[in-house]
Design a protein around this motif. Structure first.
Motif, PDB file in Angstrom:
ATOM      1  N   GLU A  32      46.165  48.025  42.989  1.00 48.75           N
ATOM      2  CA  GLU A  32      46.041  47.351  41.100  1.00 48.75           C
ATOM      3  C   GLU A  32      45.936  46.020  41.587  1.00 48.75           C
ATOM      4  OE1 GLU A  32      46.577  48.184  37.252  1.00 48.75           O
ATOM      5  OE2 GLU A  32      46.475  49.882  38.833  1.00 48.75           O
ATOM      6  N   LEU A  33      46.252  44.910  42.110  1.00 49.32           N
ATOM      7  CA  LEU A  33      45.713  43.547  42.541  1.00 49.32           C
ATOM      8  C   LEU A  33      44.195  43.470  42.078  1.00 49.32           C
ATOM      9  CD1 LEU A  33      49.556  41.941  44.493  1.00 49.32           C
ATOM     10  CD2 LEU A  33      48.898  41.727  42.485  1.00 49.32           C
ATOM     11  N   ARG A  34      43.833  44.602  43.166  1.00 53.26           N
ATOM     12  CA  ARG A  34      42.450  44.104  43.830  1.00 53.26           C
ATOM     13  C   ARG A  34      41.406  44.194  42.363  1.00 53.26           C
ATOM     14  NH1 ARG A  34      42.167  47.485  48.091  1.00 53.26           N
ATOM     15  NH2 ARG A  34      43.853  47.174  49.117  1.00 53.26           N
ATOM     16  N   ARG A  35      42.017  45.322  41.997  1.00 59.07           N
ATOM     17  CA  ARG A  35      41.353  46.005  40.860  1.00 59.07           C
ATOM     18  C   ARG A  35      41.042  44.914  39.170  1.00 59.07           C
ATOM     19  NH1 ARG A  35      42.649  51.136  38.463  1.00 59.07           N
ATOM     20  NH2 ARG A  35      43.923  50.372  37.198  1.00 59.07           N
ATOM     21  N   LYS A  36      42.395  44.306  39.641  1.00 54.01           N
ATOM     22  CA  LYS A  36      42.817  43.015  38.378  1.00 54.01           C
ATOM     23  C   LYS A  36      41.668  41.658  38.323  1.00 54.01           C
ATOM     24  CE  LYS A  36      46.842  44.171  36.091  1.00 54.01           C
ATOM     25  NZ  LYS A  36      47.563  43.449  34.506  1.00 54.01           N
ATOM     26  N   LYS A  37      41.778  41.743  39.739  1.00 52.43           N
ATOM     27  CA  LYS A  37      40.696  40.337  40.225  1.00 52.43           C
ATOM     28  C   LYS A  37      39.298  40.761  39.953  1.00 52.43           C
ATOM     29  CE  LYS A  37      40.924  37.545  43.750  1.00 52.43           C
ATOM     30  NZ  LYS A  37      41.434  37.599  45.542  1.00 52.43           N
ATOM     31  N   ARG A  38      38.500  42.281  40.589  1.00 56.19           N
ATOM     32  CA  ARG A  38      37.452  42.366  39.729  1.00 56.19           C
ATOM     33  C   ARG A  38      37.141  42.604  38.074  1.00 56.19           C
ATOM     34  NH1 ARG A  38      36.507  47.705  41.747  1.00 56.19           N
ATOM     35  NH2 ARG A  38      38.058  47.488  43.093  1.00 56.19           N
ATOM     36  N   ARG A  39      38.643  43.160  37.935  1.00 52.79           N
ATOM     37  CA  ARG A  39      38.228  43.002  36.207  1.00 52.79           C
ATOM     38  C   ARG A  39      38.130  42.099  35.490  1.00 52.79           C
ATOM     39  NH1 ARG A  39      43.277  46.075  33.830  1.00 52.79           N
ATOM     40  NH2 ARG A  39      42.367  47.271  35.274  1.00 52.79           N
ATOM     41  N   ARG A  40      38.740  41.055  36.009  1.00 47.29           N
ATOM     42  CA  ARG A  40      38.793  39.244  35.548  1.00 47.29           C
ATOM     43  C   ARG A  40      37.303  38.529  36.197  1.00 47.29           C
ATOM     44  NH1 ARG A  40      42.854  36.453  38.053  1.00 47.29           N
ATOM     45  NH2 ARG A  40      43.877  38.011  38.627  1.00 47.29           N
ATOM     46  N   TYR A  41      36.538  39.403  36.832  1.00 45.82           N
ATOM     47  CA  TYR A  41      35.337  38.950  36.626  1.00 45.82           C
ATOM     48  C   TYR A  41      34.739  39.735  36.241  1.00 45.82           C
ATOM     49  CZ  TYR A  41      36.286  36.751  41.248  1.00 45.82           C
ATOM     50  OH  TYR A  41      36.840  35.809  42.322  1.00 45.82           O
ATOM     51  N   ILE A  42      34.055  40.832  35.605  1.00 47.43           N
ATOM     52  CA  ILE A  42      33.874  41.684  34.770  1.00 47.43           C
ATOM     53  C   ILE A  42      33.706  40.962  33.792  1.00 47.43           C
ATOM     54  CG2 ILE A  42      33.154  43.878  34.283  1.00 47.43           C
ATOM     55  CD1 ILE A  42      34.579  44.658  36.292  1.00 47.43           C
ATOM     56  N   VAL A  43      35.167  40.415  32.650  1.00 47.27           N
ATOM     57  CA  VAL A  43      34.750  40.371  31.633  1.00 47.27           C
ATOM     58  C   VAL A  43      34.396  38.546  31.620  1.00 47.27           C
ATOM     59  CG1 VAL A  43      37.173  38.967  29.919  1.00 47.27           C
ATOM     60  CG2 VAL A  43      37.529  41.029  32.087  1.00 47.27           C
ATOM     61  N   PHE A  44      35.060  37.846  32.748  1.00 44.74           N
ATOM     62  CA  PHE A  44      34.049  36.836  32.369  1.00 44.74           C
ATOM     63  C   PHE A  44      32.480  37.468  31.993  1.00 44.74           C
ATOM     64  CE2 PHE A  44      32.791  32.822  34.670  1.00 44.74           C
ATOM     65  CZ  PHE A  44      33.138  32.017  34.030  1.00 44.74           C
ATOM     66  N   PHE A  45      32.120  38.045  33.079  1.00 45.21           N
ATOM     67  CA  PHE A  45      31.170  38.210  32.537  1.00 45.21           C
ATOM     68  C   PHE A  45      30.481  38.719  31.688  1.00 45.21           C
ATOM     69  CE2 PHE A  45      26.982  41.195  33.029  1.00 45.21           C
ATOM     70  CZ  PHE A  45      26.113  40.800  33.297  1.00 45.21           C
TER      71      PHE A  45
END
Lengths: 493, 191
Positions: A32-45
């Motif tokens: 979940e922590l890894r997914r949140k990190k990835r999601r943050r990048y996606i949101v930023f993008f």
């Protein structure tokens, strides 16, 4: 057992309770922590992409249009009479009127009134040199052009079937020769006021060529009436979250989507004159002008106009924070151009791509008045909506998707270098189906209440040119606006 | 003590930097205790582990909000309790889920079997209370929240919290007495 003692014992016992979780718990936490990190990048993008597109759209809609041919040459428009240098002052008005090419004849050449045009309509002193008239006739570059009364134009259309540029070039030479060999026609023309710069034939009034009004060119005729499209309505169902979608903003076309600036490839040959305007004594033989004729009345800048959108949308939730949105929308888009006077006359000609065009009226290109191009679209959007963050107080919604649209009606004008530059309307010149890319950002209010609404900026970019390639240069519709969505209250069962 | 605190601060800093080893260390440090907390609020070990997982994700996500003034364990415990309450709110059908499977339990140690068993059995009795009683009893008796605070947390009046707690307490005392009697009987029978 005293109450306090019992409470104390219970607290002591239960606070010390320790249980070992299974290994799957940590694995899931880590995942979940890894997914949140990835999601943050996606949101930023997405945020960057959305903001970039909004900014770019805003830039395109607000930027000043490309300079016209006259502006780019550092001179005012040629029909103002200021930029053209005449070798000698004309003794009469007829001196400044160029000759009519032999290949382009009025339907009834015996009628002098057919060719009558007020002096203020003529491009001042443009192409007046007898020696260059033939060149200019040849410069027209059309395979054939015929002018006939509106009611009879179909049977009398003259069309050369050779469509290739080479064939056209050969035809030009032929035309030029004919133009030189027919001084009489020129004389005939000189004795009467002639429409335009003379390289194209005068226009025959639609109703009666003999009783043609001399002021037909300046006759003010109201623009075509708009066609109204009905707003879409749909019934709601309890499973889908329905909303009323409203958007207000501005629209304008661009020549090349997703690229800054306008590619030269998107411009037609007669737009690439580099400010070359017909003037006496200057042989306009430089390609590509030679193929299309000199442009006395360059095309107007297309300015953004107001636009709005109304529709009914349904939201299908696919997870807690994401949903698919679709429905039915009506969109009105408009752009503004500057035109000259209205001409209630029929024209049949082949456009630059050898496409036969038949119109009953036209506008002289110019800067006299503003004309509003109106587009009425019926659209079916399909977009993905995602809520940024889990907060319910003021959720931020990002959306992106495509929209399939159908052009219900338009009164938009197309530019052509005919007669030195005209605007005309031809419904066949527009692509009916349109595919657009939409994106937006919205803030949703009243999330915990029955009545919800959202508001935010949105942008859409057409992926298909509004105008067909064979009629005019590509114009991709752009829309930038503020969208408000009112969610219909849920039924209580 | 000061060394422990410094180590804890370093651990938090490393977690904030996103170091996986530090995150794992923090989890190992508090997972057992926190599962005990989650266990008291739920009715199955699976749900307790779900709450624990969700709670730890929140802990790592909001660790930057932890002001290193109070004890880290207390801060994490508060997050776990809140997560458990949200979990119960989300699962309205939870009250009907009365299944209770011992095979999910993983007792930590057998250092003091009598106390551990007592604590676990007490926890099991608390878990058998009606849902409302269970939550209020845990919040007041174990976590130490006042009835006013509980009322705010659960959206009920403090009077309701008081009365529910009193009923829960009485019910638990009755069960404990019964359990004690049964235990004595079985002990005598064994002798």
């Amino acid at each position: 057992m005293p109450e306090s003692e019992f409470d104390k014992q219970v607290q002591q016992e239960l606070e010390g309770l320790k249980l070992r979780p299974s290994t799957a718990v940590w694995e899931n936490v880590e995942k979940e922590l890894r997914r949140k990190k990835r999601r943050r990048y996606i949101v930023f993008f997405w945020l960057l992409a959305g903001l970039g597109l909004l900014g770019y759209t805003g830039y395109l809609l607000t930027q000043k249009g490309k300079p016209t041919l006259a502006e780019s040459s550092g001179k005012p428009a040629d029909h103002s009479g200021k930029t053209v240098q005449q070798p000698a002052a004309p003794s009469t008005q007829s001196d400044i009127i160029p000759s009519i090419p032999s290949t382009i004849k009025p339907a009834d050449s015996s009628s002098p009134a057919d060719q009558a045009t007020p002096l203020n309509e003529t491009p001042s002193a443009a192409a007046t040199q007898p020696g260059t008239s033939a060149d200019r006739e040849g410069l027209n570059g059309r395979k054939s052009t015929a002018l006939v009364p509106a009611g009879k134009n179909k049977g009398k259309r003259k069309t050369d079937k050779t469509g290739s540029p080479v064939a056209r070039s050969g035809h030009q030479q032929k035309t030029s020769t004919q133009g030189i060999q027919e001084p009489e026609s020129r004389k005939e023309t000189e004795s009467k006021p002639v429409d335009m710069a003379g390289q194209n034939p005068p226009v025959v009034p639609a109703q009666d060529s003999v009783k043609a009004k001399t002021d037909s060119a300046v006759a003010a005729v109201p623009p075509p009436a708009e066609t109204k499209a009905p707003a879409a309505k749909k019934q709601s169902s309890s499973k889908i979250k329905w909303s009323l979608d409203l958007g207000v903003g501005g629209s304008g076309p661009i020549g090349s989507p997703f690229l800054i600036g306008e590619s030269d490839n998107t411009r037609l040959a007669y737009d690439q004159t580099g400010g070359m305007i017909a003037s006496p004594g200057s042989p306009l033989v430089t390609p590509p002008v030679v193929n299309y004729g000199p442009v006395y009345f360059p095309r107007s800048d297309i300015k953004p106009g107001p636009a709005f959108r109304i529709g009914v949308l349904g939201e299908w939730a696919i997870s807690k924070r994401s949903s698919i949105v679709s429905g039915l929308q009506y969109q009105y888009q408009s752009t503004n151009i500057r035109t000259g006077s209205y001409r209630n006359t029929a024209l049949i000609f082949n456009n630059y791509a050898s496409q036969p065009v038949s119109v009953t009226s036209s506008y002289q290109a110019g800067l006299q008045k503003t004309f509003t191009n109106r587009f009425h679209y019926l659209q079916i959007p399909l977009s993905f909506q995602w809520q940024v963050g889990k907060g319910n107080k003021l959720p931020v919604l990002l959306s992106a998707g495509m929209s399939a649209g159908y052009l219900l009606a338009t009164n938009a004008l197309i530019y052509d270098s005919l007669q030195g530059g005209i605007y005309y309307h031809d419904k066949n010149a527009f692509n009916r189906f349109q595919l657009s890319f939409n994106t937006g950002l919205a803030f949703r209010f009243g999330n915990s209440k029955t009545f919800q609404w959202s508001i935010g900026p949105e942008a859409s970019m057409g992926l298909r040119s509004q105008v067909k390639e064979e009629y005019d240069r590509k114009q991709y519709p752009l829309y930038l606006g503020i969208r408000a969505r009112l969610y219909l209250p849920k039924k209580n069962h | 003590m000061a060394t422990e605190q410094m180590e804890q601060q370093k651990l938090v800093r490393d977690c904030l930097k996103g170091k996986p080893q530090a995150q794992r260390q923090l989890y190992e440090l508090y997972a057992d205790t926190m599962l005990g907390v989650c266990y008291r609020y739920t009715r199955s070990m699976r749900d307790a582990e779900d709450v624990l997982q969700e709670g730890f994700v929140k802990v790592f996500h909001h660790l930057n909000q932890y002001k290193q003034e109070g004890e880290l364990g207390a801060w994490i415990r508060r997050i776990m309790v809140n997560t458990a309450l949200n979990f119960l709110k989300r699962h309205r059908k939870y009250q009907e889920e009365m299944y209770f499977t011992e095979e999910y339990l993983h007792p930590v140690s057998q250092e003091d079997p009598a106390v551990r068993l007592h604590a676990k059995e007490l926890a099991d009795l608390v878990r058998q209370l009606p849902q409302g009683y269970q939550v209020i009893f845990n919040l007041h008796a174990v976590e130490g929240f006042s009835h006013v605070e509980i009322g705010e947390m659960l959206g009920i009046s403090d009077g309701t919290s008081r009365s529910q707690y009193a009923r829960a307490r009485n019910l638990l005392i009755t069960w404990l007495k019964k359990y004690s009697t049964d235990h004595k009987k079985s002990s005598y029978a064994g002798k």
